[in-house]
Motif scaffolding. Structure first.
Motif, PDB file in Angstrom:
ATOM      1  N   ASP A  61      14.180  23.254  12.586  1.00 24.70           N
ATOM      2  CA  ASP A  61      13.961  22.352  11.447  1.00 24.70           C
ATOM      3  C   ASP A  61      12.775  22.825  10.613  1.00 24.70           C
ATOM      4  O   ASP A  61      12.840  22.873   9.380  1.00 24.70           O
ATOM      5  CB  ASP A  61      13.697  20.917  11.928  1.00 24.70           C
ATOM      6  N   GLN A  62      11.681  23.149  11.291  1.00 24.21           N
ATOM      7  CA  GLN A  62      10.472  23.567  10.571  1.00 24.21           C
ATOM      8  C   GLN A  62      10.676  24.915   9.885  1.00 24.21           C
ATOM      9  O   GLN A  62      10.300  25.095   8.723  1.00 24.21           O
ATOM     10  CB  GLN A  62       9.286  23.642  11.519  1.00 24.21           C
ATOM     11  N   GLU A  63      11.302  25.851  10.580  1.00 22.61           N
ATOM     12  CA  GLU A  63      11.516  27.180   9.994  1.00 22.61           C
ATOM     13  C   GLU A  63      12.427  27.095   8.769  1.00 22.61           C
ATOM     14  O   GLU A  63      12.158  27.743   7.741  1.00 22.61           O
ATOM     15  CB  GLU A  63      12.123  28.115  11.040  1.00 22.61           C
ATOM     16  N   PHE A  64      13.476  26.295   8.876  1.00 25.46           N
ATOM     17  CA  PHE A  64      14.383  26.140   7.741  1.00 25.46           C
ATOM     18  C   PHE A  64      13.653  25.492   6.562  1.00 25.46           C
ATOM     19  O   PHE A  64      13.813  25.902   5.408  1.00 25.46           O
ATOM     20  CB  PHE A  64      15.588  25.299   8.131  1.00 25.46           C
ATOM     21  N   SER A  65      12.832  24.479   6.831  1.00 24.22           N
ATOM     22  CA  SER A  65      12.101  23.777   5.774  1.00 24.22           C
ATOM     23  C   SER A  65      11.115  24.697   5.075  1.00 24.22           C
ATOM     24  O   SER A  65      10.984  24.669   3.850  1.00 24.22           O
ATOM     25  CB  SER A  65      11.358  22.566   6.350  1.00 24.22           C
ATOM     26  N   LEU A  66      10.397  25.518   5.830  1.00 25.15           N
ATOM     27  CA  LEU A  66       9.432  26.446   5.243  1.00 25.15           C
ATOM     28  C   LEU A  66      10.145  27.500   4.386  1.00 25.15           C
ATOM     29  O   LEU A  66       9.664  27.872   3.310  1.00 25.15           O
ATOM     30  CB  LEU A  66       8.618  27.124   6.341  1.00 25.15           C
ATOM     31  N   LYS A 126      19.207   5.776  13.570  1.00 19.84           N
ATOM     32  CA  LYS A 126      19.880   4.521  13.218  1.00 19.84           C
ATOM     33  C   LYS A 126      18.924   3.490  12.625  1.00 19.84           C
ATOM     34  O   LYS A 126      19.335   2.662  11.806  1.00 19.84           O
ATOM     35  CB  LYS A 126      20.560   3.920  14.451  1.00 19.84           C
ATOM     36  N   LYS A 127      17.653   3.526  13.048  1.00 22.47           N
ATOM     37  CA  LYS A 127      16.742   2.462  12.655  1.00 22.47           C
ATOM     38  C   LYS A 127      15.513   2.925  11.878  1.00 22.47           C
ATOM     39  O   LYS A 127      14.838   2.116  11.238  1.00 22.47           O
ATOM     40  CB  LYS A 127      16.283   1.677  13.893  1.00 22.47           C
ATOM     41  N   THR A 128      15.200   4.212  11.923  1.00 21.09           N
ATOM     42  CA  THR A 128      13.982   4.664  11.255  1.00 21.09           C
ATOM     43  C   THR A 128      14.105   6.139  10.876  1.00 21.09           C
ATOM     44  O   THR A 128      15.160   6.746  11.035  1.00 21.09           O
ATOM     45  CB  THR A 128      12.759   4.419  12.167  1.00 21.09           C
ATOM     46  N   TYR A 129      13.012   6.696  10.389  1.00 23.20           N
ATOM     47  CA  TYR A 129      13.007   8.105  10.009  1.00 23.20           C
ATOM     48  C   TYR A 129      11.617   8.687  10.230  1.00 23.20           C
ATOM     49  O   TYR A 129      10.630   7.950  10.348  1.00 23.20           O
ATOM     50  CB  TYR A 129      13.423   8.284   8.539  1.00 23.20           C
ATOM     51  N   SER A 130      11.534   9.997  10.292  1.00 24.72           N
ATOM     52  CA  SER A 130      10.241  10.677  10.370  1.00 24.72           C
ATOM     53  C   SER A 130      10.184  11.729   9.275  1.00 24.72           C
ATOM     54  O   SER A 130      11.208  12.207   8.788  1.00 24.72           O
ATOM     55  CB  SER A 130      10.021  11.313  11.742  1.00 24.72           C
ATOM     56  N   SER A 131       8.969  12.073   8.881  1.00 24.32           N
ATOM     57  CA  SER A 131       8.738  12.972   7.742  1.00 24.32           C
ATOM     58  C   SER A 131       8.036  14.234   8.195  1.00 24.32           C
ATOM     59  O   SER A 131       6.969  14.179   8.811  1.00 24.32           O
ATOM     60  CB  SER A 131       7.889  12.224   6.690  1.00 24.32           C
ATOM     61  N   LEU A 132       8.626  15.363   7.856  1.00 23.17           N
ATOM     62  CA  LEU A 132       8.012  16.641   8.196  1.00 23.17           C
ATOM     63  C   LEU A 132       6.721  16.835   7.422  1.00 23.17           C
ATOM     64  O   LEU A 132       5.743  17.343   7.960  1.00 23.17           O
ATOM     65  CB  LEU A 132       9.014  17.763   7.882  1.00 23.17           C
ATOM     66  N   LYS A 133       6.682  16.367   6.182  1.00 20.91           N
ATOM     67  CA  LYS A 133       5.468  16.528   5.374  1.00 20.91           C
ATOM     68  C   LYS A 133       4.329  15.669   5.896  1.00 20.91           C
ATOM     69  O   LYS A 133       3.167  16.105   5.932  1.00 20.91           O
ATOM     70  CB  LYS A 133       5.748  16.181   3.907  1.00 20.91           C
ATOM     71  N   SER A 134       4.634  14.443   6.334  1.00 22.32           N
ATOM     72  CA  SER A 134       3.574  13.570   6.842  1.00 22.32           C
ATOM     73  C   SER A 134       2.960  14.113   8.110  1.00 22.32           C
ATOM     74  O   SER A 134       1.822  13.776   8.470  1.00 22.32           O
ATOM     75  CB  SER A 134       4.109  12.158   7.086  1.00 22.32           C
ATOM     76  N   LEU A 135       3.704  14.966   8.831  1.00 21.47           N
ATOM     77  CA  LEU A 135       3.181  15.606  10.040  1.00 21.47           C
ATOM     78  C   LEU A 135       2.510  16.943   9.738  1.00 21.47           C
ATOM     79  O   LEU A 135       2.141  17.663  10.657  1.00 21.47           O
ATOM     80  CB  LEU A 135       4.331  15.821  11.029  1.00 21.47           C
ATOM     81  N   ASN A 136       2.388  17.248   8.432  1.00 20.37           N
ATOM     82  CA  ASN A 136       1.760  18.501   7.975  1.00 20.37           C
ATOM     83  C   ASN A 136       2.469  19.741   8.519  1.00 20.37           C
ATOM     84  O   ASN A 136       1.848  20.763   8.811  1.00 20.37           O
ATOM     85  CB  ASN A 136       0.273  18.541   8.385  1.00 20.37           C
ATOM     86  N   LEU A 137       3.795  19.637   8.633  1.00 21.15           N
ATOM     87  CA  LEU A 137       4.577  20.775   9.110  1.00 21.15           C
ATOM     88  C   LEU A 137       5.120  21.615   7.969  1.00 21.15           C
ATOM     89  O   LEU A 137       5.655  22.696   8.177  1.00 21.15           O
ATOM     90  CB  LEU A 137       5.738  20.277   9.989  1.00 21.15           C
ATOM     91  N   ILE A 138       5.026  21.086   6.726  1.00 18.55           N
ATOM     92  CA  ILE A 138       5.316  21.889   5.539  1.00 18.55           C
ATOM     93  C   ILE A 138       4.240  21.609   4.496  1.00 18.55           C
ATOM     94  O   ILE A 138       3.552  20.590   4.549  1.00 18.55           O
ATOM     95  CB  ILE A 138       6.701  21.591   4.939  1.00 18.55           C
ATOM     96  N   LEU A 184       9.876  20.734  -3.362  1.00 19.60           N
ATOM     97  CA  LEU A 184      10.488  20.163  -2.164  1.00 19.60           C
ATOM     98  C   LEU A 184       9.648  18.957  -1.763  1.00 19.60           C
ATOM     99  O   LEU A 184       8.525  19.102  -1.274  1.00 19.60           O
ATOM    100  CB  LEU A 184      10.544  21.185  -1.027  1.00 19.60           C
ATOM    101  N   ILE A 185      10.176  17.779  -1.991  1.00 22.19           N
ATOM    102  CA  ILE A 185       9.426  16.555  -1.735  1.00 22.19           C
ATOM    103  C   ILE A 185       9.156  16.373  -0.253  1.00 22.19           C
ATOM    104  O   ILE A 185       8.030  16.089   0.161  1.00 22.19           O
ATOM    105  CB  ILE A 185      10.188  15.321  -2.272  1.00 22.19           C
ATOM    106  N   ASP A 186      10.179  16.537   0.567  1.00 17.82           N
ATOM    107  CA  ASP A 186      10.022  16.292   2.004  1.00 17.82           C
ATOM    108  C   ASP A 186      11.318  16.664   2.717  1.00 17.82           C
ATOM    109  O   ASP A 186      12.349  16.900   2.091  1.00 17.82           O
ATOM    110  CB  ASP A 186       9.707  14.811   2.263  1.00 17.82           C
ATOM    111  N   HIS A 187      11.224  16.718   4.031  1.00 16.35           N
ATOM    112  CA  HIS A 187      12.384  16.853   4.898  1.00 16.35           C
ATOM    113  C   HIS A 187      12.285  15.713   5.904  1.00 16.35           C
ATOM    114  O   HIS A 187      11.298  15.598   6.641  1.00 16.35           O
ATOM    115  CB  HIS A 187      12.374  18.214   5.604  1.00 16.35           C
ATOM    116  N   LEU A 188      13.282  14.851   5.948  1.00 11.95           N
ATOM    117  CA  LEU A 188      13.269  13.683   6.818  1.00 11.95           C
ATOM    118  C   LEU A 188      14.272  13.834   7.958  1.00 11.95           C
ATOM    119  O   LEU A 188      15.350  14.386   7.777  1.00 11.95           O
ATOM    120  CB  LEU A 188      13.623  12.417   6.024  1.00 11.95           C
ATOM    121  N   ILE A 189      13.882  13.333   9.121  1.00 14.93           N
ATOM    122  CA  ILE A 189      14.815  13.166  10.232  1.00 14.93           C
ATOM    123  C   ILE A 189      15.221  11.702  10.243  1.00 14.93           C
ATOM    124  O   ILE A 189      14.366  10.805  10.237  1.00 14.93           O
ATOM    125  CB  ILE A 189      14.162  13.522  11.583  1.00 14.93           C
ATOM    126  N   ILE A 190      16.510  11.444  10.261  1.00 16.22           N
ATOM    127  CA  ILE A 190      17.036  10.093  10.151  1.00 16.22           C
ATOM    128  C   ILE A 190      17.684   9.660  11.467  1.00 16.22           C
ATOM    129  O   ILE A 190      18.461  10.419  12.060  1.00 16.22           O
ATOM    130  CB  ILE A 190      18.094  10.002   9.027  1.00 16.22           C
TER     131      ILE A 190
END
Length: 212
Positions: free
Chosen positions: A174-179, A200-212, A192-198
């Motif tokens: 995920d990180q390599e593809f995003s970079l 059923k109930k929530t999501y996480s942000s690659l940018k908020s984790l400083n991975l991109i 590129l605004i962000d890459h989100l993992i989705i």
């Protein structure tokens, strides 16, 4: 039971019913051993988010072919509605897009990579499912995403994919593809605004984790 549920729908709206109550309305009736309320509760508790086949539904005592078909039709209709939902044409935030994508792909049984294309004012131009399957650099290329962006003159793009297993963790792929995508976006002047993992109930942000 059924009369009470119908009265609640008429008085307060269908959204006030719990999952097992909605299922009871669809089933209509049960058996002497399993009244419809008990039967619906059993199906909900023993299924994985109502991810059921015809055979699995009919394995429950009291569910016949007609009832099983009704349940599957209702689930499919809800899934198609979520797929058809679109974001507002007004300015949207990452949080707006995250909540929208939970409804759209959060419950999908397969991984789906989706791209949302925006202009400089954060107005959505379009959203497209780019790929269905495991997302990595071997199966998806940035050009698959950017070809669409250039064609509609988008200046910003957000990508997301769902994890059917419910995990919010980003993989190394995920990180390599995003970079890689971020570098390609930079070369042609797209943000590129962000890459989100989705899920059923929530999501996480690659940018908020400083991975991109």
């Amino acid at each position: 039971m059924m009369i009470n549920l119908r009265e609640r729908i008429l008085s307060y709206g269908v959204a006030t019913l719990k999952d097992e109550e909605l299922l009871a309305v669809i089933l209509g009736n049960g058996t002497k051993e399993y009244p419809v309320a008990k039967l619906a509760r059993k199906i909900v508790s023993e299924s994985n988010g109502l991810n059921l086949s015809l055979e699995q539904l009919m394995s429950f005592n009291g569910v016949g072919v007609a009832q099983a078909c009704k349940v599957l039709a209702a689930i499919e209709l809800g899934s198609r509605k979520n797929q058809a939902d679109t974001l507002s044409e007004e300015t949207v935030s990452v949080a707006d897009m995250g909540q929208h994508l939970i409804k759209k792909i959060g419950s999908a049984p397969q991984e789906k990579l989706i791209a949302i294309y925006l202009n400089n004012s954060y107005h959505v131009i379009s959203e497209k499912i780019i790929f269905i399957g495991t997302v990595d650099s071997a199966t998806v290329h940035p050009r698959d995403i950017l070809r669409e962006a250039v064609g509609m003159s988008a200046t910003q793009v957000l990508i997301a994919h769902n994890h059917p297993n419910g995990s919010l963790m980003f993989s190394q792929n995920d990180q390599e593809f995003s970079l890689r995508l971020q570098k390609c976006c930079h070369l042609i002047g797209i943000n590129l605004i962000d890459h989100l993992i989705i899920t059923k109930k929530t999501y996480s942000s690659l940018k908020s984790l400083n991975l991109i």
